[in-house]
Design an enzyme around this catalytic site. Structure first.
Site, PDB file in Angstrom:
ATOM      1  N   CYS A 232     -15.738  -6.614  -2.332  1.00 60.49           N
ATOM      2  CA  CYS A 232     -15.199  -7.921  -1.988  1.00 60.49           C
ATOM      3  C   CYS A 232     -14.804  -8.617  -3.288  1.00 60.49           C
ATOM      4  O   CYS A 232     -15.497  -8.485  -4.310  1.00 60.49           O
ATOM      5  CB  CYS A 232     -16.247  -8.742  -1.241  1.00 60.49           C
ATOM      6  N   GLY A 233     -13.699  -9.358  -3.258  1.00 59.67           N
ATOM      7  CA  GLY A 233     -13.207 -10.006  -4.468  1.00 59.67           C
ATOM      8  C   GLY A 233     -14.172 -10.981  -5.099  1.00 59.67           C
ATOM      9  O   GLY A 233     -13.978 -11.393  -6.243  1.00 59.67           O
ATOM     10  N   SER A 453     -11.642 -19.520   0.124  1.00 56.52           N
ATOM     11  CA  SER A 453     -12.783 -18.683   0.485  1.00 56.52           C
ATOM     12  C   SER A 453     -14.061 -19.450   0.819  1.00 56.52           C
ATOM     13  O   SER A 453     -14.448 -20.384   0.103  1.00 56.52           O
ATOM     14  CB  SER A 453     -13.086 -17.717  -0.664  1.00 56.52           C
ATOM     15  N   PRO A 454     -14.759 -19.025   1.877  1.00 56.57           N
ATOM     16  CA  PRO A 454     -16.091 -19.565   2.168  1.00 56.57           C
ATOM     17  C   PRO A 454     -17.131 -19.106   1.150  1.00 56.57           C
ATOM     18  O   PRO A 454     -18.262 -19.603   1.145  1.00 56.57           O
ATOM     19  CB  PRO A 454     -16.417 -18.987   3.553  1.00 56.57           C
TER      20      PRO A 454
END
Length: 567
Positions: A232-233, A453-454
């Site tokens: 994930c980034g 993003s969350p």
């Protein structure tokens, strides 16, 4: 080139134009004439404004040769119309400096609710969400390491797209029969989907692109991470691939869609802003960002690691500690940083001057070219630089990620993509504006993507209520047209169900009525009448057609037993 198939007298059945949907296939014609005609149609297709800024390193003939003999109109895909719809939306918003913002959905329920919001005109499907909430052919859920079967996200796209079509048919029937005057709901909002890093080599990427297209995605994004090193980034440990590798992915995707005759959109994402590892030094475009040591005679970490692993009594904890010690002791630098530490300021400035002169005619310099210039600037000194010594156990090079790397990679990718996505560490407006300015200096037409993003703790980044509300519109002024909260569906799903579960355990049906039914009715939620929402009345209408009126009373889903009449 095609001499073996252009033999005089060879016959072939022609195909319709890419833009034609009504004419019939032509009669039997000479294959050479057919090829000439079809190549011209493809070239005319590419000449449309839709592809004005897109670069292709292959020809229309290359596409035609790999298309097969079936007329292209025999496979007109619904998603191609969705892609056209998305392109028009993006173009309009970009020109007006407005956002095309949306939320990530995880199922048909959330899709149907987003469809009722006029202002949210597209929807997003996250690979993270699919990995962590769905089951693919392996029946496993896992973190976002890209290690699930590559058809997992395309299959979820198909699920969402078929649900879109079902709800659209139901809604259209209601409008035709005068049962609704709703003019804002749109169940056929284009789907933008996560293709991760492509899940393999070019042939796998082509298959993946084909799957996404066939199953209903209007656009996909591909990131420059390595298969097997995907993260994930917003996790550490991601491995970036050479720029040339990702360029090949973008070309393979476009080629597949050209073969299919579709207009899907490619989003090229770079994770190089956060990246610290590079899978290979094969591309000279990346050489300026690879780190090495400057101490002569250093034993490479991998050599030391092999020695440790061969000792019978060494523990994994001892190896981990020595690894930390090795990288702490031996500093690493890019070649320019290493050179600056080993020559005088005058010599370094001479090197930079020589380098800038070279960069007037080309975009990048290889390590060999940089070493040659360093020798010209400082011929009496031996420059130490070893980028192999600090390589990891897996053979990865240390990479200096950051904004400079992200900008350069994005400039390489831009001619082959429809949009550029910068994955960031924080929601930093000024940082985003700087990125936009550098990209638009070279490619003013490029549309940008931002992940709202969350994973960010938004409240911890100095945003007050007014700045939080304006953030999306502030970004849009600088070309960030597509903006998405990738995991909105996941978080709202978890939060609302947890709140209900917590209350239901104590207050039973009171909790359900208070937290679900009353709010549904108050908010005019169509899920309140879930039978109708699912399409029961639509199927009832179909059955009446099939039964020709017979049994319409006894088999009607809206008969006396239909409990939703209570609402």
């Amino acid at each position: 080139m095609l001499k073996h198939i252009l033999t005089k007298g060879t016959m072939y059945k022609g195909a319709r134009s890419l833009t034609s949907s009504t004419s019939q296939p032509s009669s039997v014609v000479n294959l050479k004439t057919f090829i000439t005609d079809e190549v011209r149609k493809i070239e005319n297709w590419w000449a449309q404004p839709r592809y004005k800024e897109i670069k292709r390193p292959y020809s229309a003939l290359d596409v035609l040769k790999h298309r097969g003999s079936l007329p292209i109109e025999s496979s007109r895909y619904a998603f191609s119309f969705q892609a056209q719809k998305l392109f028009k939306l993006l173009k309009d918003k970009f020109e007006k400096k407005l956002p095309l913002h949306t939320l990530g959905v995880i199922d048909p329920v959330q899709m149907s609710q987003l469809a009722r919001s006029k202002e949210l005109e597209v929807m997003y499907l996250s690979g993270w969400a699919c990995s962590s909430t769905l089951v693919g052919t392996t029946n496993e859920v896992s973190p976002d390491f890209g290690d699930y079967p590559y058809n997992t996200v395309p299959n979820q796209v198909e699920r969402i797209f078929k649900a879109q079509q079902m709800h659209d048919r139901k809604f259209f029937l209601e409008k035709v029969e005068g049962l609704t005057n709703d003019s804002t709901t749109d169940y056929l909002k284009p789907i933008i989907a996560d293709a991760d890093m492509g899940h393999g080599g070019n042939t796998t990427i082509m298959k993946l692109a084909k799957l996404f297209a066939e199953k209903g995605a209007a656009a996909i994004h591909l990131e420059d991470q390595m298969v097997g090193g995907k993260r994930c980034g917003h996790l550490g440990g991601a491995v970036i691939v050479p720029s040339s590798t990702h360029l090949s992915r973008l070309v393979a995707t476009r080629f597949q869609w050209d073969i299919m005759g579709t207009e899907n959109l490619i989003i090229a994402r770079t994770d190089s802003f956060n990246g610290k590892l590079l899978s290979s030094s094969s591309d000279p475009r990346d050489h300026k960002f690879i780190k090495g040591t400057i101490e002569p005679g250093i034993k490479p970490w991998c050599d030391r690691l092999a020695e440790l692993e061969n000792l019978p009594t060494v523990t994994s904890e001892q190896i981990a500690l020595e690894e930390v010690e090795w990288y702490s002791k031996h500093q690493v630098f890019t070649f320019d940083e290493a050179l600056q530490k080993q020559v005088s300021q005058t010599e370094y400035e001479k090197y930079l001057k020589l380098k800038n002169e070279q960069l007037r005619d080309k975009q990048f310099l290889s390590l060999k070219e940089m070493k040659t210039l360093a020798f010209q600037a400082s011929p009496t000194k031996r420059i130490e630089f070893d980028w192999d010594a600090p390589k990891t156990k897996e053979g990865y090079y240390l990479f200096k990620g950051g904004m400079e790397a992200a900008i350069e990679r994005s400039l390489y990718f831009a001619p082959y993509a429809d949009m550029i996505w910068l994955e960031t560490k924080t929601p930093d407006l000024q940082q985003a504006i700087w990125f936009s300015s550098k990209i638009h200096e070279t490619y003013p037409h490029v549309k940008l993507v931002y992940n709202l993003s969350p994973s960010f703790n938004w409240s911890a980044h100095g945003y007050n209520k007014e700045k939080l509300k304006s953030f999306i519109w502030d970004l849009a002024k600088h070309g960030f047209v597509l903006q998405l909260v990738s995991l909105a569906g996941l978080h709202t799903n978890g939060l609302s169900f947890w709140q209900l579960a917590k209350s239901f355990s104590k207050d039973a049906m009171k909790a359900y009525v208070d937290q679900v039914q009353r709010p549904e009715k108050l908010e005019n939620s169509d899920i309140l009448t879930h039978q109708k929402w699912s399409g029961a009345e639509y199927v009832d209408s179909v059955m009446k057609v099939l039964q020709n009126g017979s049994s319409s009373h006894t088999l009607s889903t809206s008969g006396d037993a239909f409990t939703e009449n209570e609402f």
